[in-house]
Design an enzyme around this catalytic site. Structure first.
Site, PDB file in Angstrom:
ATOM      1  N   GLU A 158     -32.151  19.083  36.094  1.00 34.33           N
ATOM      2  CA  GLU A 158     -30.767  18.661  35.841  1.00 34.33           C
ATOM      3  C   GLU A 158     -30.026  18.136  37.069  1.00 34.33           C
ATOM      4  O   GLU A 158     -28.900  18.537  37.343  1.00 34.33           O
ATOM      5  CB  GLU A 158     -29.985  19.803  35.203  1.00 34.33           C
ATOM      6  N   GLU A 263     -37.643  21.730  25.988  1.00 33.31           N
ATOM      7  CA  GLU A 263     -36.721  22.811  25.609  1.00 33.31           C
ATOM      8  C   GLU A 263     -36.187  22.578  24.203  1.00 33.31           C
ATOM      9  O   GLU A 263     -34.991  22.703  23.936  1.00 33.31           O
ATOM     10  CB  GLU A 263     -35.564  22.908  26.619  1.00 33.31           C
TER      11      GLU A 263
HETATM   12  C1  GLA Z   1     -31.164  24.564  30.557  1.00 30.35           C
HETATM   13  C2  GLA Z   1     -32.229  25.148  31.478  1.00 30.35           C
HETATM   14  C3  GLA Z   1     -32.984  26.258  30.829  1.00 30.35           C
HETATM   15  C4  GLA Z   1     -32.081  27.172  30.034  1.00 30.35           C
HETATM   16  C5  GLA Z   1     -31.309  26.357  29.042  1.00 30.35           C
HETATM   17  C6  GLA Z   1     -30.442  27.191  28.153  1.00 30.35           C
HETATM   18  O1  GLA Z   1     -31.609  23.633  29.700  1.00 30.35           O
HETATM   19  O2  GLA Z   1     -33.153  24.184  31.923  1.00 30.35           O
HETATM   20  O3  GLA Z   1     -33.637  27.003  31.814  1.00 30.35           O
HETATM   21  O4  GLA Z   1     -31.225  27.883  30.904  1.00 30.35           O
HETATM   22  O5  GLA Z   1     -30.489  25.494  29.776  1.00 30.35           O
HETATM   23  O6  GLA Z   1     -30.703  28.521  28.132  1.00 30.35           O
END
Ligand code: GLA
Length: 361
Positions: A158, A263
């Protein structure tokens, strides 16, 4: 996205799920297309949640740690590393012959304040040289410990704003723009065989995607071995569109990197509201199933580029989306319900699998 990660999942569940040996599994059905993974909380790999663990063993061939490898978990104080939970995570993956992912090395969240402050105790920003030394020590220690065992790392998480510029984190302001390349270099030194990834959310939106494409090109121009871009895919029922998903994957494929869905979940709740505490209406259950089929359709169109699809959690009960962006809601973002039973979305995903000859799943 948010600080909230794991939701406790250690309490006893009322009934075992209906996941007998005849149940078709995600990992076998997509064999030859991509790995299918899940993000695990500590209860699932430490024996406290046997039902969750059984689903993981039956369904997935890759795992990602929800929290236990983040800086704050593994390196809470200067000079103090705590690998107890991370060691259990890696052992679980090895026992089950899974592709083990490390998540993550550099992020602006879940990183203790001390990392960015000097040692005077006054909260003053650390010098560039000291922060570089801390970053090197962290990456070499963590990646080095699991060298050859953790096969792929989310090196930087991120780093981008929605407009595609670099996010003004302490990493950027103290180290400068090349902190991303530096982190990849340290990770490559620590385990030259590990695959290295850049991971982010909302790269389906054009401005942010352009920023990520430029970031990957800069790394490539410097000879940094970046293997893949992770698309988090914290999705909604109506975002991103299949066209956005397709063009995003194509955009990274054109750079010669692979794409991993890292994710995946689908938020079904209206912003700020909690209308389904007693259960998801059938119409939404079906909409979720159609949505998952649509997403997997896109991933399958890009088999060869998309090499892993990882869900952010195992059952609805474990999901971070019960606590974000509002705490204590009842969300339904995954393929298994709160008792570990497969939902209509599970059948819909299985239904997208390419036909295989002689399949025995
Ligand atoms: C982000 C992070 C993850 C997690 C998610 C939500 O996407 O990359 O590690 O913390 O948020 O839990």
């Amino acid at each position: 996205m948010a600080l909230l990660g794991a939701v406790a999942a250690g309490c006893a569940r009322p009934q075992p799920p209906e996941l007998g040996s005849t149940q078709r599994s995600l990992r076998t059905i997509f064999e030859g297309a991509f790995l299918v993974g899940a993000a695990l909380n500590a209860a699932q790999f430490s024996g406290l949640d046997p039902i969750g663990a059984a689903i993981v063993q039956a369904q997935f061939n890759s795992i990602t740690p929800e929290n236990v490898l983040k800086w704050g978990s593994v390196h809470p104080r200067p000079g103090t590393y705590d690998f107890a939970a991370a060691d259990r995570y890696v052992a679980f993956g090895e026992q089950n012959r899974m592709f083990i992912v490390g998540h993550n090395l550099v992020w602006h969240n879940q990183t203790p304040r001390w990392v960015f402050e000097d040692s005077s105790g006054g909260g003053h920003p650390v010098s560039r040289d000291t922060l570089l030394a801390r970053l090197r020590d962290h990456i070499h220690t963590v990646v080095g410990r699991y060298r050859g065992r953790i096969k792929g790392w989310d090196v930087v998480n991120e780093a981008l704003n929605d407009d595609g510029t670099l996010r003004r984190t302490p990493w950027l302001t103290t180290l400068g723009e090349d902190y991303v390349a530096t982190a990849f270099r340290f990770a490559h030194e620590a385990d030259p065989d590990a695959e290295l990834y850049y991971n982010d959310y909302s790269l389906e939106n054009a401005p942010k995607r352009r920023g990520a494409v430029e970031l990957v090109q800069r790394l490539q121009n410097e000879g940094i071995p970046i293997a893949a871009v992770g698309l988090q895919n914290h999705d909604r029922l109506d975002w991103p569109s299949p066209a956005q998903e397709d063009s995003t994957i194509d955009g990274f494929a054109a750079l010669g990197v692979r794409v991993m869905i890292t994710e995946l979940d689908v938020d079904v709740l209206p912003r700020g509201a909690d209308p389904f505490v007693d259960g998801l209406p059938d119409s939404l259950q079906q909409a979720l199933a159609r949505r998952y089929a649509e997403l997997f359709g896109s991933y399958l169109r890009h088999r060869g580029t998309v090499t892993r699809v990882t869900f952010w959690g195992v059952t609805d009960r474990d999901s971070w989306l019960n606590n974000w962006p509002v705490r204590g809601r009842t969300n339904y973002p995954l393929l298994f319900d709160r008792d570990g039973r497969p939902k209509p979305a599970f059948a819909a995903v299985i239904g997208t699998a390419p036909a295989k000859q002689g399949r025995h799943d």
